[in-house]
Design an enzyme around this catalytic site. Structure first.
Site, mmCIF file in Angstrom:
data_model
loop_
_atom_site.group_PDB
_atom_site.id
_atom_site.type_symbol
_atom_site.label_atom_id
_atom_site.label_comp_id
_atom_site.label_asym_id
_atom_site.label_seq_id
_atom_site.Cartn_x
_atom_site.Cartn_y
_atom_site.Cartn_z
ATOM 1 N N PHE A 182 0.813 -1.212 0.000
ATOM 2 C CA PHE A 182 0.000 0.000 0.000
ATOM 3 C C PHE A 182 0.853 1.272 0.000
ATOM 4 O O PHE A 182 0.443 2.304 0.509
ATOM 5 C CB PHE A 182 -0.972 0.001 1.190
ATOM 6 C CG PHE A 182 -1.813 -1.246 1.266
ATOM 7 C CD1 PHE A 182 -2.766 -1.523 0.291
ATOM 8 C CD2 PHE A 182 -1.632 -2.158 2.291
ATOM 9 C CE1 PHE A 182 -3.536 -2.677 0.350
ATOM 10 C CE2 PHE A 182 -2.390 -3.310 2.357
ATOM 11 C CZ PHE A 182 -3.337 -3.582 1.373
ATOM 12 N N ARG A 183 2.079 1.155 -0.548
ATOM 13 C CA ARG A 183 3.012 2.290 -0.635
ATOM 14 C C ARG A 183 3.427 2.833 0.724
ATOM 15 O O ARG A 183 3.890 3.978 0.850
ATOM 16 C CB ARG A 183 2.443 3.412 -1.512
ATOM 17 C CG ARG A 183 2.185 2.963 -2.953
ATOM 18 C CD ARG A 183 1.908 4.111 -3.884
ATOM 19 N NE ARG A 183 1.704 3.635 -5.247
ATOM 20 C CZ ARG A 183 2.675 3.372 -6.118
ATOM 21 N NH1 ARG A 183 3.940 3.537 -5.760
ATOM 22 N NH2 ARG A 183 2.405 2.957 -7.346
ATOM 23 N N LEU A 184 3.277 2.033 1.769
ATOM 24 C CA LEU A 184 3.738 2.407 3.104
ATOM 25 C C LEU A 184 5.160 1.874 3.278
ATOM 26 O O LEU A 184 5.436 1.021 4.120
ATOM 27 C CB LEU A 184 2.782 1.860 4.170
ATOM 28 C CG LEU A 184 1.343 2.366 4.060
ATOM 29 C CD1 LEU A 184 0.453 1.706 5.104
ATOM 30 C CD2 LEU A 184 1.304 3.890 4.210
#
Length: 206
Positions: A182-184
């Site tokens: 989730f692009r974290l």
């Protein structure tokens, strides 16, 4: 450091960047199909316009990150003018990236000679034949120059051209990035305010 530790975002056991970089480079050597030591090198010209191209990392350690080139090339001239550069390693197979920024110094003649001697004979001839980054009238002109230098150095050692040597980026920052869901992503930056000081480690927002 294990892959599981990296995936969980555990950089806490690393207090200096070079051992972590060495681990990641070794991992890339096992997973990347070509040139795990390939790195994008960024410089700036006299007008302030940036330039970027791929080079090959040839050495690294507490003193910095080393690559070799023709000092009369565009990148060579820009680095000699500004004394600064940046690098970005991206290993897609591992979903990892490392960014390096800092001042640049010229390696010693002894270092340059030692590395030059390890290059294939054809690459050493090429260092003489190529007027890197300058206009080339035709492929034939390059091949003619190669033939001329091959004949000149047909026997014995091929000396290193005076304009061919190495640069060492002495980092003020080294950032490690690792892909997560989730692009974290995980981002850890090692910072050094002045040469000789220890590293400060900062976790960054993705």
């Amino acid at each position: 450091m294990s892959e599981n530790a990296l995936t969980s975002g555990d950089f806490t056991n690393e207090n200096e960047p070079y051992s972590l970089f060495g681990t990641w480079l070794e991992d890339a050597g096992r997973s990347e199909p070509n040139d795990p030591n390939a790195v994008a090198l960024a410089t700036v010209d006299a007008s302030g316009l940036p330039n970027v191209r791929m080079v090959l990392l040839k050495d690294f350690g507490p003193e910095g990150f080393v690559f070799y080139t023709n000092f009369e090339s565009q990148k060579g001239r820009e680095i000699l003018d500004t004394g600064k550069a940046a690098m970005c390693f991206h290993w897609k197979s591992l979903r990892r990236q490392v960014r390096v920024r800092g001042a640049v110094e010229v390696v010693s003649d002894e270092e340059a000679d030692a590395y030059y001697a390890t290059r294939p004979r054809g690459s050493r001839i090429g260092a003489w034949a190529s007027k890197q980054s300058r206009p080339l009238e035709s492929r034939f002109a390059l091949e003619k120059a190669v033939a001329e230098y091959t004949a000149r150095y047909a026997i014995g050692e091929i000396p290193r051209p005076s304009y061919w040597s190495g640069f060492r980026i002495v980092p003020v920052s080294i950032e490690f990035w690792h892909d997560r869901a989730f692009r974290l992503h995980d981002r850890i930056e090692f910072r050094k305010a002045e040469s000789g000081e220890g590293w400060t480690k900062v976790r960054m927002y993705p």
